[in-house]
Design an enzyme around this catalytic site. Structure first.
Site, short mmCIF file in Angstrom:
data_model
loop_
_atom_site.label_atom_id
_atom_site.label_comp_id
_atom_site.label_asym_id
_atom_site.label_seq_id
_atom_site.Cartn_x
_atom_site.Cartn_y
_atom_site.Cartn_z
N GLU A 21 0.78 -1.37 -0.02
CA GLU A 21 -0.02 -0.04 0.21
C GLU A 21 0.90 1.21 0.12
OE1 GLU A 21 -4.18 -1.46 2.14
OE2 GLU A 21 -2.39 -0.75 3.60
N GLU A 35 -6.76 -7.51 -1.21
CA GLU A 35 -7.55 -7.65 0.03
C GLU A 35 -9.00 -7.46 -0.30
OE1 GLU A 35 -5.73 -5.36 3.02
OE2 GLU A 35 -3.80 -6.02 2.85
#
Length: 656
Positions: A230, A304
């Protein structure tokens, strides 16, 4: 109510297709079965695409012998881009389990349940801070045996996507970065700052050498490796992600590389030549806009898919809707989108592992990492599990494995602590204190071979001879005492405390608790714990500190056996240790500690740190694995910060 009915009707079509075509598919003569109806939902944002009755029985780590072609992407005219594995079309059904959050004795149970649900791939993070607690001192033993966990997944028939960081977020302390990095006052984490890069290089030299033999092309189950994590939401150094990519490649990573970002920041986190994946909690067509601009000719992977969320102390318990989860996964499948369920099984933030959030206020993540996941913290099935299993069974051309039995739970007799030790009686059993003219933050204490202190508490003592306005910067919370009498609390918002006039010199004591370092955002740069900066009274700096480190390791509790414990006679105010015996039978089972009459602190069973408890909730019980219990007698020690409770109770059900 309309959507679930359409969903049920659609599943019945799938069962009909299974009955008609599975025998042909298994015999190898069936053509590609197409569902022209698709799974249609109310408010669907994307047209359903035809898809096969998936048969991956020949694509498992132990059966696939030819490893010349790994996980690849393919794009053909007239069809959506897709993944192939071993040259065969492959859709990733992934689920996240973190080995470091699950007792090793239960790894097999959790992995078997992942396989039995219908998943074909395991994903896991690798926590740098746990694997290298001190510079150059690596730990891949016991619960941190990454290789054993990955090979066990292969044995069970699961592929693996590895997410080695170095930063992983994961709601773990400092996002998985070791706290000793913060000893450098100029350190800039997650950048190409020299000190950070040098530390990563040494860690990767050790870690990646262990990962290389686990790769698909070497006969292992690892089919893909994620580059950092991320970074698009951080994005402080354009050279950083290419550096991490190169660091992996140079050390022998040959499998498909991926990045992972939220849908809005995927462009910022992307690296040329690396497959971009996205994170989300619901299926919306707009969520794919940035990704399609970036790589329209690549298959979509949801790294995710959040089926729940984590809890923080003082907040609410977060719960997701099982119907929404299954609806979203169904849309992924009909749209031929690969996905990874985060979390399939969350586990527990044992010890001092938890991270924290900061959105104007510091909030520690609770001990439980249940996450409202597909499996509970203790490995029990949920409604989400059964609904997903039913869905997967309807689209898979081979039967699912039988469901593993549940791990038995028990309720044991209540424990009334019989002995206690005030913190002040314990100081002589700690390691030698640090003597310093000024306060030293936790990470810079000259202990642990120069690596400082990572977790726990620090006690600062100095003599004062007058009252006035006390000012101190504490991270994260502090109890302030004159001798043994509590006079107030400090935290990152409350920095001042008035000390009444005193007649003679007294001992000022400041007990600071590290409640977990922030694991996300630029705030990770500012996570040095303890007293940071000078301590003043009426703007005059205090001098001459004696500093005690309270890391609460197993060796510390071994030394406490020789301490003069006092009989518990009445309620005690102040920080203290409480000792009791939990009696179980000859076959210990999982249970949950209930500490409703206690205030705030940590629970230890046979020297193992189960984690933090707190009266502010939402978590009301601590998971106690039966695998960590001895037959018959078990030592329970509570470190209670403020006020003793009465009984330590157990229950066979969690209260989160």
């Amino acid at each position: 109510m309309g959507t679930p009915r359409r969903f049920s009707r659609c599943l019945s079509w799938k069962r009909i297709l299974c009955i008609c075509f599975v025998p042909l598919i298994l015999s190898g003569f069936a053509p590609r079965v197409k569902d022209k109806v698709g799974l249609i939902y109310a408010n669907a944002q994307l047209q359903p695409a035809p898809y096969s009755m998936f048969n991956w029985s020949h694509l498992t780590p132990l059966t696939l012998k030819d490893r010349s072609v790994g996980l690849e992407t393919e794009s053909r005219v007239g069809s959506k881009p897709y993944f192939t594995l071993g040259g065969h079309k492959f859709l990733i059904f992934g689920g996240s389990i973190h080995y470091f959050r699950v007792p090793r004795e239960y790894w097999r149970d959790r992995l078997l349940k992942l396989k039995a649900c219908g998943f074909n791939t395991l994903t896991t993070y690798v926590p740098w801070n746990l694997h290298e607690p001190e510079r150059g001192k690596f730990d891949f033993s016991g619960n941190l045996d990454l290789e054993a966990f990955v090979l066990m997944a292969a044995e069970i028939g699961l592929w693996v996507i590895l997410r080695p960081g170095p930063y992983i977020c994961s709601e773990i302390d400092l996002g998985g970065l070791p706290s000793w990095l913060l000893q450098d006052p100029k350190m800039i984490l997650r950048t190409t700052y020299k000190g950070f890069v040098e530390a990563v290089d040494k860690y990767f030299d050790y870690l990646i050498s262990r990962v290389v033999p686990l790769q698909y092309h070497r006969g292992g189950p690892v089919i893909a490796v994620q580059v950092e994590n991320e970074y698009g939401s951080f994005a402080k150094d354009k050279d950083y992600m290419p550096y991490v990519q190169k660091a992996l490649l140079e050390r022998g990573i040959v499998e498909l590389l991926m990045t992972s970002d939220d849908t809005e920041n995927v462009l910022k986190g992307h690296i040329k030549g690396v497959l971009a994946t996205i994170n989300m909690n619901t299926f919306e067509k707009s969520a794919f806009k940035q990704l399609s601009l970036l790589q329209s000719n690549k298959p979509i992977m949801i790294m995710e898919f959040w089926v729940g969320w984590f809890d923080t102390w003082g907040g609410e318990h977060m719960v997701g809707n099982p119907e929404d989860v299954v609806e979203t996964v169904s849309k992924f499948i009909t749209s031929e989108i690969s996905f990874n369920v985060y979390m399939f099984h969350g586990g527990t933030n044992f010890g001092f592992m938890n991270g924290a959030t900061y959105f104007g206020i510091h909030r520690a993540v609770v001990t439980s990492y249940d996450y409202d996941a597909v499996l509970t913290e203790a490995g029990d099935y949920t409604e989400k599990y059964f609904k997903l299993r039913r869905l997967f069974r309807s689209v898979l051309a081979v039967p699912l494995p039988p469901l593993p039995k549940l791990t038995p739970k028990a309720e044991y007799p209540s424990v009334k602590p019989s002995l206690y030790l005030p913190l002040w009686d314990v100081l002589q059993y700690l390691n030698e204190p640090v003597i310093s003219n000024t306060p030293v933050n936790m990470e810079n204490l000259p202990i642990n071979s120069g690596n400082g202190q990572s977790y726990g508490f620090v006690l600062y003592e100095t003599s004062i001879c007058s009252g006035g306005s006390l000012h101190a910067n504490v991270q994260d919370t502090a109890q302030v005492f004159l001798n043994e009498i509590s006079i107030g609390l400090l935290d990152d918002h409350t920095k001042k405390l008035n000390i009444a006039k005193i007649k003679k010199c007294q001992l000022l004591r400041i007990l600071v608790e590290n409640q977990g370092r922030v694991n996300f955002s630029w705030k990770i740069q500012d996570q040095r714990k303890g007293l940071t900066g000078s301590v003043t009274i009426n703007n005059v700096p205090l001098k001459g500190f004696v500093i005690y480190s309270l890391e609460m390791t197993m060796s510390f509790f071994e030394r406490l056996r020789f301490a003069p414990w006092r009989p518990v006679t009445e309620s005690y105010l102040g920080p203290a240790f409480y000792l009791g015996t939990l009696k179980v039978n000859s076959s210990p089972k999982d249970t949950f500690l209930s500490l409703l009459t206690w205030n705030s602190g940590f629970a230890f069973i046979n020297g193992r740190n189960l984690g933090r408890y707190s009266i502010i909730g939402p978590q009301e019980t601590l998971y106690l694995p039966g695998a960590w219990l001895h037959p018959e007698d078990n030592e329970i020690i509570l470190f209670e910060k403020r006020k003793s409770g009465s009984y330590i109770q157990t229950t066979n059900e969690p209260m989160l």
